[in-house]
Design a protein around this motif. Structure first.
Motif: not given
Length: 383
Positions: A169-173, A204, A239
């Protein structure tokens, strides 16, 4: 000692597909069936993918579909319109849940959570031993892979599709949830066939797998370092790793079916059901399990089940090349996907093409390499 009509040793994909379809057919209600496996099948231990056009009986287990895929290497990127196909993702736990929800309701089916320690076959009865019990059966369907049989021979190349994957799961889309990355060969090849495989479920969230088609596995750290490098290349700085998975799938045209006897059949990877040239398992097992259930209703001699096709030879030629020159994988797949028709390629990989369509796909590949492979395979006197 309890006797069963059918025993499944190992409850991997092929075994569960087969027993599920036996139930659906309604033709085995009077047959006693035993499943034996040391794994309880209650964890999300793997991910399968397949492409298809029609809805399948596994639709409840499909968690994500894509109409588009990306193929890339260092020199080009191509968006592949998959229609009329869709690329489908099945997570292990969803599949296990669907299967066991059905078979747990069947009074004639028993599941034993134990490890098989020995199998002995006599003329009419097969004995199966675990650490604490013994069972017997009339027909055995075995999916416990015999690594030594395949690897202790030299006629047929044996590679591995080996990988480690991270669900992150990334903080950046950064991900495109409408497109799967089928093969990205832009990573360093290091003398092998290496690529990244990305299955995004949102902007994300995604599964990223570092995958090789080669003989030898790598130290765990090397896979994970390459995943970290790829994540950084995508522009992700923060992430969370949600889950990890890893696997190694044999890629070989070794004739496992020759090990079948009248009352014992090898299925799944143990039976050569994995697509040898790609390591894909789900679609092939789906087809083979359907064929096997029909066979069980009409035949009793398992040595009659297997039929070798032209695709076995196509797979053998590719594996012969990658066995001798593993670094050529990127160029072979790139030549196929750079200008080839994606729909036709997937149809070819599904083993559903005519000879004319085969030629259209094969002509996209490096011709001299495959001509040399024909002579090399012939020299090995493979039958």
């Amino acid at each position: 000692m309890k006797h069963f009509d059918y025993i499944f040793t190992g409850t991997g994909l092929s075994a569960l597909m087969t027993v599920y379809k036996m139930v659906l057919s309604g033709k085995f209600k009077d047959k006693s069936i035993l499943l034996i496996d040391e794994n309880t099948k209650k964890s999300n231990d793997r991910t399968w993918c397949f492409w298809g056009k029609e809805e399948v009986i596994w639709h409840k287990s499909i968690s994500k579909k894509w109409d588009s895929a990306l193929f890339a290497n260092k020199d080009f990127r191509r968006d592949l319109d998959l229609k009329p196909y869709q690329y489908n993702m099945v997570r292990g736990l969803d599949f296990y849940t669907q299967v066991f929800d059905l078979i747990s309701k069947q009074e004639n089916i028993t599941f034993v959570n134990q490890k098989v320690t020995a199998i002995e076959e006599s003329e009419n009865v097969i004995l199966i031993q675990t650490a604490s019990e013994s069972f017997s059966c009339s027909k055995l369907l075995n999916s416990i892979y015999n690594k030594q049989k395949a690897e202790n021979q030299t006629k047929y190349p044996v590679l591995q599709q080996h990988f480690i994957g991270w669900f992150i799961k990334s903080e950046q889309p950064v991900f495109n949830p409408e497109q799967a990355t089928f093969m990205d060969f832009s990573v360093e090849q290091k003398g092998n066939t290496r690529f990244m495989y990305v299955l995004p479920t949102s902007k994300t969230d995604a599964l990223l797998e570092y995958t090789l088609f080669s003989k030898n596995l790598l130290p765990k750290q090397e896979y994970e370092t390459e995943i970290k490098n790829y994540i950084q290349k995508l522009g992700i700085t923060n992430y969370e790793i949600i889950e990890k998975e890893q696997g190694s799938i044999p890629m070989t045209c070794y004739p496992f079916w020759k090990l079948n006897t009248k009352n014992v059949i090898n299925i799944g990877t143990s039976g050569g059901w994995t697509k040898a040239s790609t390591g894909y398992t789900f679609k092939n097992s789906d087809k083979k399990s359907t064929e096997l259930v029909l066979f069980l209703t009409t035949e009793t001699d398992f040595t009659k089940f297997h039929k070798r096709t032209k695709y076995w030879l196509y797979d053998l030629l590719l594996l012969d090349i990658l066995d001798r020159k593993n670094e050529l994988g990127s160029s072979i797949f790139s030549s196929m996907f750079k200008k080839g028709n994606p729909t036709l390629i997937f149809k070819f990989l599904d083993e559903e093409t005519s000879l004319t369509e085969d030629i259209k796909v094969i002509l996209k590949c490096p011709k001299i390499l495959f001509i040399k492979a024909i002579f090399h395979v012939a020299f090995r006197k493979i039958k």
